[in-house]
Motif scaffolding. Structure first.
Motif, mmCIF file in Angstrom:
data_model
loop_
_atom_site.group_PDB
_atom_site.id
_atom_site.type_symbol
_atom_site.label_atom_id
_atom_site.label_comp_id
_atom_site.label_asym_id
_atom_site.label_seq_id
_atom_site.Cartn_x
_atom_site.Cartn_y
_atom_site.Cartn_z
ATOM 1 N N PHE A 78 0.386 -1.353 0.198
ATOM 2 C CA PHE A 78 0.208 -0.010 0.641
ATOM 3 C C PHE A 78 1.222 1.769 -0.488
ATOM 4 O O PHE A 78 0.866 2.369 -0.325
ATOM 5 N N VAL A 79 2.025 1.399 0.630
ATOM 6 C CA VAL A 79 2.489 2.760 0.607
ATOM 7 C C VAL A 79 3.296 2.989 -0.778
ATOM 8 O O VAL A 79 3.511 4.199 -1.348
ATOM 9 N N VAL A 80 3.629 1.769 -1.792
ATOM 10 C CA VAL A 80 4.194 1.993 -2.762
ATOM 11 C C VAL A 80 2.557 2.593 -3.435
ATOM 12 O O VAL A 80 3.003 3.436 -4.464
ATOM 13 N N VAL A 81 1.394 1.612 -3.578
ATOM 14 C CA VAL A 81 0.659 2.382 -4.587
ATOM 15 C C VAL A 81 0.400 3.930 -4.281
ATOM 16 O O VAL A 81 0.100 4.649 -4.683
ATOM 17 N N GLU A 82 0.212 4.400 -2.658
ATOM 18 C CA GLU A 82 -0.445 5.435 -2.197
ATOM 19 C C GLU A 82 0.384 6.613 -2.238
ATOM 20 O O GLU A 82 1.146 7.823 -2.299
ATOM 21 N N ALA A 83 2.080 5.806 -2.288
ATOM 22 C CA ALA A 83 3.176 7.365 -2.447
ATOM 23 C C ALA A 83 2.943 7.215 -4.402
ATOM 24 O O ALA A 83 2.977 8.815 -4.580
ATOM 25 N N ALA A 84 2.595 7.081 -5.271
ATOM 26 C CA ALA A 84 2.659 7.390 -6.947
ATOM 27 C C ALA A 84 1.537 8.002 -7.160
ATOM 28 O O ALA A 84 1.747 8.814 -7.501
ATOM 29 N N ALA A 85 0.253 7.065 -6.275
ATOM 30 C CA ALA A 85 -0.928 8.530 -6.690
ATOM 31 C C ALA A 85 -0.589 9.359 -6.133
ATOM 32 O O ALA A 85 -1.523 10.380 -6.435
ATOM 33 N N GLY A 86 0.133 9.533 -4.272
ATOM 34 C CA GLY A 86 0.333 10.784 -3.375
ATOM 35 C C GLY A 86 0.660 12.312 -5.092
ATOM 36 O O GLY A 86 0.181 13.079 -5.121
ATOM 37 N N PHE A 87 2.242 11.271 -5.330
ATOM 38 C CA PHE A 87 2.293 11.758 -6.464
ATOM 39 C C PHE A 87 1.643 12.428 -7.164
ATOM 40 O O PHE A 87 1.678 14.165 -8.062
ATOM 41 N N LEU A 88 0.897 11.753 -8.180
ATOM 42 C CA LEU A 88 0.432 12.027 -9.371
ATOM 43 C C LEU A 88 -0.929 13.102 -8.632
ATOM 44 O O LEU A 88 -1.234 13.175 -10.068
ATOM 45 N N ALA A 89 -1.360 12.582 -7.648
ATOM 46 C CA ALA A 89 -2.428 13.653 -7.647
ATOM 47 C C ALA A 89 -2.515 15.065 -7.114
ATOM 48 O O ALA A 89 -2.934 15.768 -6.598
ATOM 49 N N ASN A 90 -0.643 15.395 -6.601
ATOM 50 C CA ASN A 90 -0.319 16.554 -5.715
ATOM 51 C C ASN A 90 -1.191 16.747 -4.613
ATOM 52 O O ASN A 90 -1.107 17.558 -4.225
ATOM 53 N N SER A 91 -1.354 15.580 -3.712
ATOM 54 C CA SER A 91 -1.774 14.812 -2.820
ATOM 55 C C SER A 91 -1.248 15.030 -1.632
ATOM 56 O O SER A 91 -0.552 14.176 -1.682
ATOM 57 N N MET A 92 -0.601 16.181 -0.842
ATOM 58 C CA MET A 92 0.363 16.130 1.096
ATOM 59 C C MET A 92 -0.656 15.111 1.473
ATOM 60 O O MET A 92 0.503 14.898 2.088
ATOM 61 N N ALA A 93 -1.074 15.098 1.720
ATOM 62 C CA ALA A 93 -2.612 13.366 2.303
ATOM 63 C C ALA A 93 -1.996 12.904 2.133
ATOM 64 O O ALA A 93 -1.952 12.167 3.265
ATOM 65 N N LEU A 94 -2.340 12.831 0.839
ATOM 66 C CA LEU A 94 -1.778 11.163 0.453
ATOM 67 C C LEU A 94 -0.493 10.638 0.481
ATOM 68 O O LEU A 94 0.087 9.837 1.114
ATOM 69 N N VAL A 95 0.760 11.603 0.161
ATOM 70 C CA VAL A 95 1.826 11.573 0.582
ATOM 71 C C VAL A 95 2.089 11.375 1.817
ATOM 72 O O VAL A 95 3.224 11.559 2.659
ATOM 73 N N ALA A 96 1.468 12.145 2.889
ATOM 74 C CA ALA A 96 1.824 12.092 4.434
ATOM 75 C C ALA A 96 1.717 11.251 5.076
ATOM 76 O O ALA A 96 1.866 10.223 5.607
ATOM 77 N N ASP A 97 0.164 10.299 4.214
ATOM 78 C CA ASP A 97 0.032 9.309 4.887
ATOM 79 C C ASP A 97 1.030 8.086 4.122
ATOM 80 O O ASP A 97 1.222 7.187 4.823
ATOM 81 N N ALA A 98 1.211 7.864 3.145
ATOM 82 C CA ALA A 98 2.697 6.985 2.737
ATOM 83 C C ALA A 98 3.898 6.489 3.315
ATOM 84 O O ALA A 98 4.021 5.720 4.115
#
Length: 345
Positions: free
Chosen positions: A60-80
């Motif tokens: 999940f860390v791999v998926v979430e970090a990639a999605a966070g950068f693509l979506a430009n979401s700090m919340a997703l990157v922080a969660d990853a």
């Protein structure tokens, strides 16, 4: 395996003790009965829970970090980032749960149970460090808000809720009995909470277009994690400092020991954690009529186990009326029986 635990002729509390050394062989990996009752020293095996939880969270860390950068979401990157810290925390907790079952040696006579205390403390510190990183980035995003993809945030974070919630459930049964397992459980609950926050942010951004909600909610989540982690940090520091475990009332233990028949006073009472699940006690009982016999020891160790969950008890008997000693000088030398009673409840 043997657990060498001797109480030889040592200077204790400022005065010399004349006592018989008493080694008992006991294995932390099996149940044994003592004093007419049985109990297990074996913590519940959470190995499969650790393995499954770590595997799920790494993916999940791999998926979430990639999605966070693509979506430009700090919340997703922080969660990853927080999830990555939790993977490390789970690895430490798992390692400690394995070490605690290793046999004692002559250099580590209590075994390796204290590793669970160190893992719990490390997990608490790791959580706070991760929260600090999240808060710092969130503040920067508040100053300069950036557009985020709300839809992506909702999908990825929803997956996170399922994974983190399921992993937390794996450790739920051990959270009250074992501080090490509690640390793993809190990590997963915190992650699930962060993911819930991300979903809320994603919905709000889609409805309002307010991109500043992303870092704002990240700060709120960080505060919630700190609040939930404080108890873990406090309890793990207490155990690391050999403080009396929070579930034991030391004054009540003292009162129970003084109330024992034939005991006129006690001193050198020490209660400390051997691991996040086992507690030890040593105490000197002043009994003018001499050694009370094995039946007394059996009843006392059983009482300490049943009422306070103290599993390792060492009692020393004295017939003298010397002043109670601490760790300083000037203590009187009490006259003792030639027996140091060492019992494992």
């Amino acid at each position: 395996m043997t657990e060498p635990h001797s109480h030889d002729e040592a200077d204790h509390g400022g005065h010399s003790h004349r006592s018989a050394s008493h080694d008992q062989s006991h294995d932390q990996s099996h149940d044994h009965s003592h004093g007419g009752h049985g109990h297990s020293h074996v913590p519940k095996d959470f190995g499969p829970a650790f393995a499954l939880g770590i595997a799920l969270n790494v993916g999940f860390v791999v998926v979430e970090a990639a999605a966070g950068f693509l979506a430009n979401s700090m919340a997703l990157v922080a969660d990853a980032g927080h999830n990555l810290g939790d993977v490390l925390g789970l690895l430490m907790a798992w390692g400690a749960s394995i070490l605690v079952k290793r046999r004692a040696t002559f250099n580590f006579t209590y075994g390796f149970g204290s590793s669970t205390i160190l893992a719990a403390l490390a997990n608490a510190v790791l959580l706070l460090v991760a929260v600090g990183a999240i808060a710092l980035e969130a503040v920067q995003r508040l100053i300069e808000p950036a557009p985020v993809a709300g839809g992506t945030m909702i999908i990825v974070a929803s997956i996170g809720i399922l994974i983190n919630g399921f992993t937390a459930w794996l450790f739920m049964s051990g959270r009250e009995q074992d501080l090490n397992i509690r640390g793993a459980y809190l990590h997963m609950v915190a992650d699930a909470a962060v993911s819930v926050g991300v979903v809320i942010v994603g919905i709000a951004v889609l409805l309002t277009g307010w991109n500043w909600l992303d870092p704002f909610v990240s700060l709120i989540i960080a505060g919630v994690i700190v609040w939930g982690t404080w108890g873990l940090l406090r309890d793990s520091v207490r155990l690391a400092m050999h403080g009396v475990p929070g579930n034991i009332d030391a004054e009540r233990v003292r009162a129970q020991l003084i109330a024992l028949p034939g005991v006129v006073s006690i001193h050198d009472l020490h209660i400390w954690p051997m691991s996040t699940t086992e507690t030890a006690l040593t105490c000197h009982l002043v009994m003018p009529e001499g050694h009370p016999g094995d039946a007394f020891i059996e009843r006392t160790t059983k009482m300490l186990h049943d009422e306070f969950e103290i599993r390792h008890t060492t009692l020393q008997f004295e017939v003298g009326s010397g002043a109670p000693c601490g760790m300083g000088d000037g203590c009187a030398d009490p006259v003792e029986t030639a027996r140091d009673a060492h019992q494992h409840a």
